[in-house]
Design a protein around this motif. Structure first.
Motif, PDB file in Angstrom:
ATOM      1  N   LEU A  34       3.599   1.581  -4.055  1.00 34.50           N
ATOM      2  CA  LEU A  34       3.643   0.593  -2.987  1.00 34.50           C
ATOM      3  C   LEU A  34       2.484   0.843  -2.030  1.00 34.50           C
ATOM      4  O   LEU A  34       2.335   1.941  -1.492  1.00 34.50           O
ATOM      5  CB  LEU A  34       4.969   0.686  -2.242  1.00 34.50           C
ATOM      6  N   GLU A  35       1.666  -0.180  -1.830  1.00 32.71           N
ATOM      7  CA  GLU A  35       0.508  -0.105  -0.937  1.00 32.71           C
ATOM      8  C   GLU A  35       0.519  -1.311  -0.019  1.00 32.71           C
ATOM      9  O   GLU A  35      -0.105  -2.325  -0.306  1.00 32.71           O
ATOM     10  CB  GLU A  35      -0.799  -0.056  -1.736  1.00 32.71           C
ATOM     11  N   GLY A  36       1.244  -1.214   1.076  1.00 31.26           N
ATOM     12  CA  GLY A  36       1.354  -2.345   1.996  1.00 31.26           C
ATOM     13  C   GLY A  36       2.026  -3.517   1.313  1.00 31.26           C
ATOM     14  O   GLY A  36       3.153  -3.417   0.847  1.00 31.26           O
ATOM     15  N   GLU A  37       1.320  -4.636   1.231  1.00 34.76           N
ATOM     16  CA  GLU A  37       1.853  -5.846   0.593  1.00 34.76           C
ATOM     17  C   GLU A  37       1.544  -5.904  -0.893  1.00 34.76           C
ATOM     18  O   GLU A  37       1.786  -6.908  -1.542  1.00 34.76           O
ATOM     19  CB  GLU A  37       1.276  -7.098   1.284  1.00 34.76           C
ATOM     20  N   ARG A  38       1.008  -4.817  -1.448  1.00 35.12           N
ATOM     21  CA  ARG A  38       0.645  -4.778  -2.869  1.00 35.12           C
ATOM     22  C   ARG A  38       1.483  -3.736  -3.589  1.00 35.12           C
ATOM     23  O   ARG A  38       1.921  -2.755  -3.007  1.00 35.12           O
ATOM     24  CB  ARG A  38      -0.825  -4.403  -3.034  1.00 35.12           C
ATOM     25  N   VAL A  39       1.676  -3.957  -4.875  1.00 32.08           N
ATOM     26  CA  VAL A  39       2.315  -2.972  -5.755  1.00 32.08           C
ATOM     27  C   VAL A  39       1.360  -2.736  -6.912  1.00 32.08           C
ATOM     28  O   VAL A  39       0.921  -3.682  -7.565  1.00 32.08           O
ATOM     29  CB  VAL A  39       3.680  -3.472  -6.282  1.00 32.08           C
ATOM     30  N   VAL A  40       1.037  -1.473  -7.154  1.00 30.07           N
ATOM     31  CA  VAL A  40       0.129  -1.116  -8.240  1.00 30.07           C
ATOM     32  C   VAL A  40       0.963  -0.596  -9.407  1.00 30.07           C
ATOM     33  O   VAL A  40       1.765   0.324  -9.249  1.00 30.07           O
ATOM     34  CB  VAL A  40      -0.881  -0.039  -7.781  1.00 30.07           C
TER      35      VAL A  40
END
Length: 73
Positions: A34-40
């Protein structure tokens, strides 16, 4: 950008280009960062000791039986 549709059961198909790029095959574990509003999406390199605690974000994996099942993965 490669896209995939979410089903009514919150499932999706990982597109072939992504599977090929990550070298994914049936039974492989996937990692979600989880990276802020992104998911890697990634292929985990080694099992993380805190993986059970991180999976608690997903409510369906909060039972003690699930924690025992996923411990050490």
């Amino acid at each position: 950008m490669i896209t995939s549709k979410l089903t009514s059961k919150a499932q999706t198909t990982i597109p072939q280009a992504v599977r090929r790029h990550l070298g994914l095959k049936e039974g492989d574990m996937l990692g979600f960062v989880l990276e802020g509003e992104r998911v890697v999406l990634c292929k985990p390199l080694v099992p993380q000791p805190g993986a059970v605690a991180e999976m608690a974000v997903f409510n369906e994996w909060e039972s003690e039986a699930d924690k025992r099942s996923f411990y050490g993965l």
